[in-house]
Design an enzyme around this catalytic site. Sequence first.
Site, short mmCIF file in Angstrom:
data_model
loop_
_atom_site.label_atom_id
_atom_site.label_comp_id
_atom_site.label_asym_id
_atom_site.label_seq_id
_atom_site.Cartn_x
_atom_site.Cartn_y
_atom_site.Cartn_z
N HIS A 1 0.87 -1.19 0.00
CA HIS A 1 0.00 0.00 0.00
C HIS A 1 0.90 1.23 0.00
O HIS A 1 1.65 1.43 -0.94
CB HIS A 1 -0.93 -0.12 1.23
CG HIS A 1 -2.09 0.81 1.26
ND1 HIS A 1 -2.44 1.65 0.24
CD2 HIS A 1 -3.02 1.04 2.24
CE1 HIS A 1 -3.52 2.34 0.57
NE2 HIS A 1 -3.89 2.00 1.79
N HIS B 1 -2.40 -2.22 -9.87
CA HIS B 1 -3.36 -1.62 -8.96
C HIS B 1 -4.63 -2.46 -8.98
O HIS B 1 -5.01 -2.98 -10.02
CB HIS B 1 -3.69 -0.19 -9.39
CG HIS B 1 -4.27 0.63 -8.30
ND1 HIS B 1 -5.61 0.61 -7.99
CD2 HIS B 1 -3.69 1.47 -7.40
CE1 HIS B 1 -5.82 1.41 -6.97
NE2 HIS B 1 -4.68 1.95 -6.58
N ASP C 1 2.80 5.47 -6.94
CA ASP C 1 4.05 5.35 -6.20
C ASP C 1 5.28 5.21 -7.08
O ASP C 1 6.40 5.27 -6.57
CB ASP C 1 3.98 4.14 -5.25
CG ASP C 1 3.02 4.38 -4.11
OD1 ASP C 1 3.06 5.49 -3.57
OD2 ASP C 1 2.23 3.48 -3.78
N1 CMC Z 1 4.72 -6.95 -10.42
C1 CMC Z 1 4.58 -8.16 -11.01
N2 CMC Z 1 3.42 -8.81 -11.13
C2 CMC Z 1 2.34 -8.22 -10.60
C3 CMC Z 1 2.40 -6.95 -9.98
C4 CMC Z 1 3.64 -6.31 -9.91
N3 CMC Z 1 3.76 -5.10 -9.34
N4 CMC Z 1 1.16 -6.62 -9.57
C5 CMC Z 1 0.38 -7.62 -9.92
N5 CMC Z 1 1.08 -8.59 -10.54
C6 CMC Z 1 0.55 -9.83 -11.13
C7 CMC Z 1 0.25 -10.86 -10.07
O1 CMC Z 1 1.36 -11.68 -9.82
C8 CMC Z 1 -0.91 -11.58 -10.67
O2 CMC Z 1 -0.40 -12.44 -11.68
P1 CMC Z 1 -1.05 -13.91 -11.90
O3 CMC Z 1 -2.46 -13.64 -12.35
O4 CMC Z 1 -0.19 -14.54 -12.90
O5 CMC Z 1 -1.01 -14.57 -10.54
C9 CMC Z 1 -1.68 -10.49 -11.39
O6 CMC Z 1 -0.70 -9.50 -11.74
C10 CMC Z 1 -2.78 -9.86 -10.56
O7 CMC Z 1 -2.16 -9.41 -9.35
P2 CMC Z 1 -2.88 -9.40 -7.95
O8 CMC Z 1 -1.86 -9.51 -6.89
O9 CMC Z 1 -4.01 -10.39 -7.98
O10 CMC Z 1 -3.53 -7.96 -7.96
P3 CMC Z 1 -4.10 -7.23 -6.71
O11 CMC Z 1 -5.20 -6.37 -7.20
O12 CMC Z 1 -4.41 -8.18 -5.62
O13 CMC Z 1 -2.86 -6.35 -6.22
C11 CMC Z 1 -1.36 -4.59 -5.92
C12 CMC Z 1 -2.74 -4.99 -6.42
C13 CMC Z 1 -1.23 -3.06 -5.97
C14 CMC Z 1 -1.20 -5.01 -4.44
C15 CMC Z 1 -0.29 -5.27 -6.78
O14 CMC Z 1 -0.41 -4.84 -8.12
C16 CMC Z 1 1.13 -5.02 -6.27
O15 CMC Z 1 1.60 -5.75 -5.41
N6 CMC Z 1 1.83 -3.96 -6.80
C17 CMC Z 1 3.13 -3.62 -6.30
C18 CMC Z 1 3.00 -2.81 -5.03
C19 CMC Z 1 2.54 -1.41 -5.32
O16 CMC Z 1 3.03 -0.74 -6.19
N7 CMC Z 1 1.56 -0.94 -4.49
C20 CMC Z 1 1.05 0.42 -4.59
C21 CMC Z 1 -0.39 0.45 -4.97
S1 CMC Z 1 -0.92 2.10 -5.45
C22 CMC Z 1 -0.85 3.01 -4.00
C23 CMC Z 1 -1.88 2.62 -3.03
O17 CMC Z 1 -3.07 2.83 -3.27
O18 CMC Z 1 -1.49 2.10 -1.98
#
Ligand code: CMC
Length: 428
Positions: free
Chosen positions: A267, A306, A362
Amino acid sequence: MAETLTITDNRTGKRYEIPIEDGAIRAMDLRRIKVAPEDFGMMTYDPAFMNTAACRSRITFIDGDKGVLLYRGYPIEQLAEHSDFVETAYLILFGELPSSQDLDRWSQDITLHTMLHENIKKFLEGFRYDAHPMGMFLSAVGALSTFYPDAKNIFDADSRRLQMIRLIAKVPGIAAYVYRHNIGRPFVLPDNELSYSGNFLNMLFKMTEPQYRPHPVLERALDVLFILHADHEQNCSTSAMRNIGSSHVDPYSALAGAAAALYGPLHGGANEAVLRMLTEIGSKDNIPAFITRVKAGEGRLMGFGHRVYKSYDPRAKIIKRMADLVFEVTGKSPLLEMALELERIALEDEYFVSRKLYPNVDFYSGLIYQAMGFPLDMFPVLFAIPRTAGWIAQWEEMLMDPEQRIARPRQLYIGSAPRDYVAKDTRR
Ligand code: CMC
């Protein structure tokens, strides 16, 4: 004719008409679906709230596919261009842009509440020199509840307004004191002549000069970053704020919990993680190998992806443009070239394209913070300051919503069936 969803239960052959309102069905309507009168009724299972609206809100709208973000109906791009943080906070909290008279009063109210109780300083002094600023920040915000026991009057509108003013006014001071504590410099008192962001820079960076004068470009850049981070509807920390607040605890305690949720690397901790990631990658030549590792599931490309945005985060676009203005003043960040290259490669790579992973807020914000002189571990605190406005607006909306009660999700129990206690010496 009212829209309904027809559900046929194959177990009983019964049909149910479930009303559709605002594109959603009420989960409680599913409880009518039973196989026997004593049956509990049907529930939905939605880990991580992927498809569950937990409230009605008038504050922030996001269209994740189109990359649209509105506060109270106003596009984020227009607010970033024409507004300032104090006015945007008013908009988020009260629903309308203020008249100039209201804005003057609001700004003055905030300015008059910037001082911190001396014991908050003593409290902060108790932390180790290397304590993480976010741990200090969330502890100090929680501690404020003991200084303002009147904050417990959560159903008194005047009291709520006073706590809102106190919180928005005091969080920059707490953040600045945390920073000064960690670098061993004396705390700096607020300067009422300066803007909200200008005063924050003053409390952070003032040395021996009689009056601190913030650089106008950096002051404006920080203010725009504050506008961009002020609210983002039902994210992890905002949901924490609403959930904790639903127990009717005071807003300082609820906000400490929201700040704790923001602290996590998925986050608000992501901006810090982005810079650590760029530093670790080290050079442009190492980017392809890094991307290969990410695609193999060995870590994430921080600052990408996201839950809601499935296109370019509109905040990231504004920040990317603003970075150029900041770098003209501070000099270019050596990590910028690498970030641009990382983005270019990722946006062309099938893995990221097919999963709709784009830079989020971010990805570039940390580069600006670093160029402005903030240490990495202050980044989540810089996120928490403006998000305070969103948290308290969402908290008040929750309190005033007659449909809300104490948040209490259900579970699907998959543990052991009832069994008898086994004496210690007879256990296997
Ligand atoms: N790098 C590599 N792969 C990713 C990433 C990433 N940053 N984000 C998502 N994926 C992949 C993930 O592995 C999954 O792949 P598969 O379907 O093959 O398993 C797919 O994309 C969907 O990901 P998810 O984890 O199910 O998506 P989510 O909606 O649960 O997670 C997130 C959203 C923001 C937590 C995630 O994208 C992430 O961890 N990003 C990196 C951390 C980050 O930048 N966070 C800041 C968010 S914006 C500021 C805020 O609001 O806090």
